[in-house]
Design a protein around this motif. Structure first.
Motif, PDB file in Angstrom:
ATOM      1  N   ARG A  25      -6.323  11.319  80.285  1.00 34.73           N
ATOM      2  CA  ARG A  25      -5.330  10.318  80.825  1.00 34.73           C
ATOM      3  C   ARG A  25      -4.113  10.491  80.235  1.00 34.73           C
ATOM      4  O   ARG A  25      -2.854  10.481  81.074  1.00 34.73           O
ATOM      5  N   ALA A  26      -3.990  10.467  79.046  1.00 36.31           N
ATOM      6  CA  ALA A  26      -2.724  10.836  78.294  1.00 36.31           C
ATOM      7  C   ALA A  26      -2.087  12.017  78.540  1.00 36.31           C
ATOM      8  O   ALA A  26      -0.719  12.244  79.170  1.00 36.31           O
ATOM      9  N   ILE A  27      -2.715  13.215  78.862  1.00 35.85           N
ATOM     10  CA  ILE A  27      -2.309  14.529  79.453  1.00 35.85           C
ATOM     11  C   ILE A  27      -1.867  14.479  80.899  1.00 35.85           C
ATOM     12  O   ILE A  27      -0.912  15.074  81.236  1.00 35.85           O
ATOM     13  N   SER A  28      -2.577  13.761  81.838  1.00 37.00           N
ATOM     14  CA  SER A  28      -2.325  13.787  83.046  1.00 37.00           C
ATOM     15  C   SER A  28      -0.941  12.854  83.509  1.00 37.00           C
ATOM     16  O   SER A  28      -0.486  12.901  84.359  1.00 37.00           O
ATOM     17  N   ASP A  29      -0.853  11.963  82.560  1.00 38.75           N
ATOM     18  CA  ASP A  29       0.495  11.104  82.645  1.00 38.75           C
ATOM     19  C   ASP A  29       1.535  11.685  82.044  1.00 38.75           C
ATOM     20  O   ASP A  29       2.702  11.248  82.116  1.00 38.75           O
ATOM     21  N   ASN A  30       1.570  12.865  81.281  1.00 41.96           N
ATOM     22  CA  ASN A  30       2.561  13.743  80.676  1.00 41.96           C
ATOM     23  C   ASN A  30       3.325  14.252  81.810  1.00 41.96           C
ATOM     24  O   ASN A  30       3.178  14.978  82.561  1.00 41.96           O
ATOM     25  N   PRO A  31       4.696  14.091  81.634  1.00 42.60           N
ATOM     26  CA  PRO A  31       5.700  14.571  82.522  1.00 42.60           C
ATOM     27  C   PRO A  31       5.575  16.018  82.604  1.00 42.60           C
ATOM     28  O   PRO A  31       5.656  16.633  83.547  1.00 42.60           O
ATOM     29  N   ARG A 111      -3.027  26.192  78.851  1.00 43.99           N
ATOM     30  CA  ARG A 111      -3.495  26.715  77.504  1.00 43.99           C
ATOM     31  C   ARG A 111      -3.045  25.548  76.479  1.00 43.99           C
ATOM     32  O   ARG A 111      -3.753  25.057  75.716  1.00 43.99           O
ATOM     33  N   GLY A 112      -1.835  25.174  76.493  1.00 43.36           N
ATOM     34  CA  GLY A 112      -1.254  24.248  75.522  1.00 43.36           C
ATOM     35  C   GLY A 112      -1.978  22.817  75.778  1.00 43.36           C
ATOM     36  O   GLY A 112      -2.302  22.306  74.681  1.00 43.36           O
ATOM     37  N   PHE A 113      -2.076  22.337  76.976  1.00 45.73           N
ATOM     38  CA  PHE A 113      -2.769  21.176  77.226  1.00 45.73           C
ATOM     39  C   PHE A 113      -4.357  21.149  76.979  1.00 45.73           C
ATOM     40  O   PHE A 113      -4.796  20.423  76.430  1.00 45.73           O
ATOM     41  N   ARG A 114      -4.965  22.317  77.194  1.00 52.68           N
ATOM     42  CA  ARG A 114      -6.325  22.531  76.770  1.00 52.68           C
ATOM     43  C   ARG A 114      -6.500  22.450  75.268  1.00 52.68           C
ATOM     44  O   ARG A 114      -7.618  21.663  74.762  1.00 52.68           O
ATOM     45  N   THR A 115      -5.545  23.282  74.378  1.00 53.69           N
ATOM     46  CA  THR A 115      -5.783  22.905  73.080  1.00 53.69           C
ATOM     47  C   THR A 115      -5.594  21.571  72.684  1.00 53.69           C
ATOM     48  O   THR A 115      -6.148  21.118  71.648  1.00 53.69           O
ATOM     49  N   LEU A 117      -6.191  18.903  74.381  1.00 59.98           N
ATOM     50  CA  LEU A 117      -7.419  18.323  74.654  1.00 59.98           C
ATOM     51  C   LEU A 117      -8.654  18.428  73.855  1.00 59.98           C
ATOM     52  O   LEU A 117      -9.430  17.517  73.435  1.00 59.98           O
ATOM     53  N   HIS A 118      -8.607  19.724  73.354  1.00 61.80           N
ATOM     54  CA  HIS A 118      -9.837  20.048  72.553  1.00 61.80           C
ATOM     55  C   HIS A 118      -9.636  20.476  71.204  1.00 61.80           C
ATOM     56  O   HIS A 118     -10.283  21.223  70.478  1.00 61.80           O
ATOM     57  N   ARG A 119      -8.681  19.693  70.674  1.00 60.40           N
ATOM     58  CA  ARG A 119      -8.235  19.776  69.204  1.00 60.40           C
ATOM     59  C   ARG A 119      -9.418  19.335  68.417  1.00 60.40           C
ATOM     60  O   ARG A 119     -10.006  18.440  68.733  1.00 60.40           O
ATOM     61  N   PRO A 120      -9.478  19.709  67.093  1.00 65.86           N
ATOM     62  CA  PRO A 120     -10.614  19.168  66.188  1.00 65.86           C
ATOM     63  C   PRO A 120     -10.550  17.816  65.874  1.00 65.86           C
ATOM     64  O   PRO A 120      -9.729  17.117  65.842  1.00 65.86           O
ATOM     65  N   THR A 121     -11.806  17.392  65.721  1.00 64.95           N
ATOM     66  CA  THR A 121     -11.988  15.854  65.549  1.00 64.95           C
ATOM     67  C   THR A 121     -12.628  15.677  64.083  1.00 64.95           C
ATOM     68  O   THR A 121     -12.741  16.484  63.442  1.00 64.95           O
ATOM     69  N   GLU A 123     -15.454  15.430  63.393  1.00 66.82           N
ATOM     70  CA  GLU A 123     -16.898  16.160  63.252  1.00 66.82           C
ATOM     71  C   GLU A 123     -16.914  17.251  62.134  1.00 66.82           C
ATOM     72  O   GLU A 123     -17.953  17.927  61.709  1.00 66.82           O
ATOM     73  N   GLY A 124     -15.810  17.906  61.836  1.00 69.97           N
ATOM     74  CA  GLY A 124     -15.403  18.946  60.835  1.00 69.97           C
ATOM     75  C   GLY A 124     -14.487  19.922  61.351  1.00 69.97           C
ATOM     76  O   GLY A 124     -14.118  19.882  62.555  1.00 69.97           O
ATOM     77  N   PRO A 125     -14.199  20.942  60.558  1.00 61.23           N
ATOM     78  CA  PRO A 125     -13.024  21.742  60.929  1.00 61.23           C
ATOM     79  C   PRO A 125     -13.550  22.804  62.231  1.00 61.23           C
ATOM     80  O   PRO A 125     -14.606  23.114  62.131  1.00 61.23           O
ATOM     81  N   GLY A 126     -12.679  22.867  63.173  1.00 69.43           N
ATOM     82  CA  GLY A 126     -13.117  23.808  64.475  1.00 69.43           C
ATOM     83  C   GLY A 126     -13.938  22.981  65.351  1.00 69.43           C
ATOM     84  O   GLY A 126     -14.668  24.141  66.432  1.00 69.43           O
ATOM     85  N   ARG A 127     -14.512  22.039  65.244  1.00 68.15           N
ATOM     86  CA  ARG A 127     -15.417  21.439  66.060  1.00 68.15           C
ATOM     87  C   ARG A 127     -14.836  20.138  66.927  1.00 68.15           C
ATOM     88  O   ARG A 127     -13.913  19.722  66.454  1.00 68.15           O
ATOM     89  N   THR A 128     -15.291  20.181  67.832  1.00 69.86           N
ATOM     90  CA  THR A 128     -14.763  19.253  69.191  1.00 69.86           C
ATOM     91  C   THR A 128     -15.704  18.039  69.420  1.00 69.86           C
ATOM     92  O   THR A 128     -16.855  18.431  69.248  1.00 69.86           O
ATOM     93  N   ALA A 129     -15.441  17.178  69.848  1.00 67.28           N
ATOM     94  CA  ALA A 129     -16.473  15.950  70.466  1.00 67.28           C
ATOM     95  C   ALA A 129     -16.905  16.465  71.444  1.00 67.28           C
ATOM     96  O   ALA A 129     -16.371  17.244  72.507  1.00 67.28           O
ATOM     97  N   GLN A 130     -18.281  16.520  71.629  1.00 64.40           N
ATOM     98  CA  GLN A 130     -19.008  17.143  72.902  1.00 64.40           C
ATOM     99  C   GLN A 130     -20.082  16.034  73.063  1.00 64.40           C
ATOM    100  O   GLN A 130     -20.861  15.352  72.281  1.00 64.40           O
ATOM    101  N   HIS A 131     -20.498  15.983  74.579  1.00 67.24           N
ATOM    102  CA  HIS A 131     -21.598  15.497  74.689  1.00 67.24           C
ATOM    103  C   HIS A 131     -23.034  15.820  74.439  1.00 67.24           C
ATOM    104  O   HIS A 131     -23.449  16.844  73.973  1.00 67.24           O
ATOM    105  N   PRO A 132     -23.769  14.890  73.613  1.00 65.54           N
ATOM    106  CA  PRO A 132     -24.922  15.082  72.990  1.00 65.54           C
ATOM    107  C   PRO A 132     -25.973  16.087  73.779  1.00 65.54           C
ATOM    108  O   PRO A 132     -26.488  17.009  73.094  1.00 65.54           O
ATOM    109  N   SER A 133     -25.950  15.918  74.956  1.00 68.72           N
ATOM    110  CA  SER A 133     -27.062  16.744  75.903  1.00 68.72           C
ATOM    111  C   SER A 133     -26.373  18.240  76.072  1.00 68.72           C
ATOM    112  O   SER A 133     -27.295  19.103  76.540  1.00 68.72           O
ATOM    113  N   VAL A 134     -25.034  18.440  75.903  1.00 69.25           N
ATOM    114  CA  VAL A 134     -24.501  19.875  75.986  1.00 69.25           C
ATOM    115  C   VAL A 134     -24.570  20.898  74.663  1.00 69.25           C
ATOM    116  O   VAL A 134     -24.347  20.314  73.508  1.00 69.25           O
ATOM    117  N   PRO A 135     -25.274  21.982  74.859  1.00 74.86           N
ATOM    118  CA  PRO A 135     -25.684  22.630  73.748  1.00 74.86           C
ATOM    119  C   PRO A 135     -24.371  23.308  73.138  1.00 74.86           C
ATOM    120  O   PRO A 135     -23.308  23.640  73.817  1.00 74.86           O
TER     121      PRO A 135
END
Length: 145
Positions: A25-31, A111-115, A117-121, A123-135
């Motif tokens: 939502r924050a990205i889609s509201d970005n001018p 690509r900038g917006f994708r980065t 959106l998927h910046r590390p959280t 969970e650890g370096p290089g990891r992104t938040a992910q739904h538990p059922s997605v491998p």
């Protein structure tokens, strides 16, 4: 009898709006994102109008001025045949222009917006938040679009 009646359940559906909803939502509201979407729509519309307009002009000329299009340019090559072959050239130019436009103006910003959106959280370096059922993606695997 279907498999669902035998105890087999389909995998759970994962909506795009799971854990990343506030970030999305924050990205889609970005001018800048709004400007990117407008530019993408505008270029797609312009290229579509040029392609359809070129074809429409060719069809109208062949319908209303057959004598003009039957005029010989060189040997068996008529103006109508040259314009018909020109439709392939026009479509190739439009397709190439679209690819260049996407690569140079849209993809870097996306690509900038994708980065973002998927910046590390946490969970650890290089990891992104992910739904538990997605491998998780394994090394050497390619992700689909």
């Amino acid at each position: 009898m279907s498999r669902n009646h035998e105890g087999f359940e389909p995998p759970p559906r994962i909506s795009a709006a799971t854990a990343d909803e506030p970030q999305r939502r924050a990205i889609s509201d970005n001018p800048e994102f709004q400007a990117l979407k407008r530019a993408q729509r505008r270029s797609g519309l312009a290229m579509t109008v040029i392609g359809v307009g070129g074809f429409l002009v060719y069809v109208l000329l062949s319908s209303f001025t057959p004598g003009l299009l039957n005029s010989s340019l060189s040997g068996h090559l008529t103006l109508g045949l040259a314009l018909g072959l020109g439709q392939f050239v026009l479509m190739a130019v439009i397709a190439r222009r679209y690819v260049v436009h996407m690569r140079t103006r849209v993809d870097p910003v996306a690509r900038g917006f994708r980065t973002q959106l998927h910046r590390p959280t946490a969970e650890g370096p290089g990891r992104t938040a992910q739904h538990p059922s997605v491998p998780r993606q394994r090394a050497g695997e390619y992700r689909t679009w």
